[in-house]
Design an enzyme around this catalytic site. Structure first.
Site, mmCIF file in Angstrom:
data_model
loop_
_atom_site.group_PDB
_atom_site.id
_atom_site.type_symbol
_atom_site.label_atom_id
_atom_site.label_comp_id
_atom_site.label_asym_id
_atom_site.label_seq_id
_atom_site.Cartn_x
_atom_site.Cartn_y
_atom_site.Cartn_z
ATOM 1 N N LYS A 3 109.137 -4.197 43.005
ATOM 2 C CA LYS A 3 108.092 -4.904 43.747
ATOM 3 C C LYS A 3 106.775 -4.225 43.423
ATOM 4 O O LYS A 3 106.749 -3.030 43.098
ATOM 5 C CB LYS A 3 108.354 -4.837 45.259
ATOM 6 C CG LYS A 3 107.662 -5.925 46.042
ATOM 7 C CD LYS A 3 108.409 -7.245 45.995
ATOM 8 C CE LYS A 3 107.622 -8.360 46.630
ATOM 9 N NZ LYS A 3 108.428 -9.600 46.751
ATOM 10 N N ASP A 24 104.111 -13.367 45.080
ATOM 11 C CA ASP A 24 104.568 -13.122 46.461
ATOM 12 C C ASP A 24 103.362 -13.471 47.326
ATOM 13 O O ASP A 24 102.475 -14.217 46.874
ATOM 14 C CB ASP A 24 105.016 -11.661 46.638
ATOM 15 C CG ASP A 24 105.722 -11.412 47.974
ATOM 16 O OD1 ASP A 24 106.860 -11.862 48.146
ATOM 17 O OD2 ASP A 24 105.115 -10.779 48.877
ATOM 18 N N SER A 38 113.370 -17.739 39.062
ATOM 19 C CA SER A 38 112.623 -16.855 38.152
ATOM 20 C C SER A 38 113.537 -16.385 37.030
ATOM 21 O O SER A 38 113.134 -16.324 35.865
ATOM 22 C CB SER A 38 112.087 -15.634 38.901
ATOM 23 O OG SER A 38 110.868 -15.928 39.522
#
Ligand code: NDP
Length: 454
Positions: free
Chosen positions: A134, A174, A387
């Site tokens: 992330k 995101d 994805s």
């Protein structure tokens, strides 16, 4: 009734968490995410000599690598501005790192570590070869012009491009990172590397994006919810649903809920929520999509434009009675009190589109009550799954139709649900938290074990 923890498990969890908190001070979201996972995994680890001897849990809760850097950019007045950015490459045991980038003022290293940790389990559950990561920045895109956002994205990529690659780490969007930002980031990567390759997912259709990627997280969440209901002999049609958020996940969750005959009562943003007792239909949802995606407006405009709709400033929608709650905004948006209110009002299912939207106390309350409760790492895995499909299409240099991608997405969500049932079933009750945590863990743990001490 859900099973109880034994004293040995509770003691082992407490001991583990003490060490983790000491090693990672000031990162409450990371502590919370690990705590929830370790509660499920500890019985498995205590039962497995090899996992204990190889310190699998200790290693899995330590990121492989964290990159932190300054992003300097110039605003429209010609002033230099600086933000902080990170990429947390958490675990690549089963494939190249994969996970989104978040731009929001609340972003800290601890938040990204919680998200990266969750991503490891989620990506494993999809069955695709993807590790977990992330990244993001405390940059706030709100109130910035397109040019400012572009200059920020270009500057960020000047550093990030050294750390990513199609076989190394493939970021996506995101919160605060949508089609516009992915376009700017991809354009800069292409310029710096002189290569057109699937280095980011969530790309526009004209430059390597996949059909259904935009819709995938929301659609996948609804497909998962439908499986949970079917498992209990219930169906989605006619159910009243409260949805929070009005971003990418919320909009497409609402769209699929409406298409499958459910009644969507609420949507929200960070200024409050709107309640439409008649149900938000397709046309009204399009108004909200355009308001948020194109005009970047506030949700109260919806109440101003449609009769019978009320706006509740700075409130969340959980006191509106519903059959299903679908939190799709951000972490910790369902407190212990909200969970109690939902249960008192007879909620039958909570299906998380967002990552960790329920506090640990709220999670315990849902599990104790025996309702259908799907944690984000299972229910919102459709986004990263598509994805993964985008990466496959880029590698093959071809493009699948929307129908093909949607069919694959439905199959993946069905398989994730099946794994949750396999590992989480106890009599008639299915503990989806346990199921998702163990289901996600096994593949990663076995790969780490196979590599030896790396
Ligand atoms: P967006 O930026 O598109 O939308 C976020 C929404 O949540 C907006 O309505 C925003 O309101 C609201 N929101 C954000 N922060 C807060 C806050 N602190 N309090 C109240 N409301 C808030 O993000 P996404 O829809 O992409 O992501 C939503 C959630 O889903 C996140 O938890 C994300 O990690 C998760 N997720 C997203 C995936 C994806 O594919 N996009 C995949 C898997 C999970 P406002 O407009 O006022 O900012």
């Amino acid at each position: 009734m859900p099973e109880q923890q034994t004293d040995a498990v509770r003691d082992a969890v407490d001991h583990f968490m003490k060490g983790l908190i000491k090693r990672n001070p000031g990162e409450p979201e990371f502590h919370q995410a690990v705590h929830e996972v370790v509660e499920s995994l500890m019985p498995v680890v205590l039962d497995n000599e090899r996992y204990r001897q190889e310190e699998i849990l200790e290693r899995m809760t330590e990121p492989d690598r964290v990159v932190m850097f300054r992003v300097t950019w110039e605003d429209d007045e010609g002033r230099f501005r600086a933000n902080r950015a990170w990429r947390v490459q958490f675990n690549n045991a089963i494939g190249p790192y994969k996970g989104g980038l978040r731009f929001h003022p609340s972003v800290t290293l601890g938040v990204l570590k919680f998200l990266g940790f969750e991503q490891v389990f989620k990506n494993s559950l999809t069955g695709l070869p993807m590790g977990g990561a992330k990244g993001g920045s405390n940059f706030n895109p709100k109130g910035k012009s397109d040019h400012e956002v572009m200059r920020f994205c270009h500057s960020l990529m000047i550093e990030l491009h050294r750390h990513i690659g199609e076989d190394t780490d493939v970021p996506a969007g995101d919160i605060g990172v949508g089609a516009r930002e992915i376009g700017y980031l991809f354009g800069q990567y292409k310029r710096l590397e002189n290569r057109v390759t699937g280095i980011l997912t969530g790309k526009g259709l004209s430059f390597g994006g996949s059909h259904v990627r935009t819709e995938a997280t929301g659609y996948g969440c609804v497909y998962f919810c439908r499986h949970m209901l079917n498992e209990r002999g219930e169906e989605l049609k006619g159910k009243a649903v409260t949805v929070s958020g009005s971003g990418n996940v919320a909009i497409y969750a609402a769209q699929k809920l409406i298409a499958l005959g459910a009644k969507v009562l609420t949507l929200s943003d960070s200024s409050g929520f709107v309640h439409d007792p008649d149900g938000i239909g397709t046309d009204k949802l399009e108004f909200i999509r355009a308001l948020k995606e194109e005009r970047r407006g506030r949700i109260n405009e919806y109440a101003e434009n449609f009769k019978g709709v009320t706006f509740h400033k700075n409130k969340r929608p959980w006191n509106v009675p519903c059959d299903i709650a679908m939190p799709c905004a951000t972490q910790n948006e369902i407190s212990a009190t909200d969970a109690k209110t939902l249960l008192d009002n007879g909620v039958m299912a909570v299906c998380e589109g967002a990552n960790m939207p329920t506090t640990l106390e709220g999670v315990h309350a849902f599990i104790k009550a025996g309702i259908l409760y799907a944690p984000g790492k299972a229910a919102n895995a459709g986004g990263v799954a598509v994805s993964g499909l985008e990466q496959s299409q880029n590698a093959l240099r071809l493009s699948w139709s929307a129908e093909e991608v949607d069919e694959k997405l439905q199959t993946i969500m069905k398989n994730i649900h099946a794994q949750c049932v396999k590992y989480g079933k106890n009599g008639k009750h299915i503990n989806y938290v346990k199921g998702a945590n163990i289901g996600g863990f096994v593949r990663v743990a076995e790969a780490m074990s196979a590599y030896g001490a790396v």
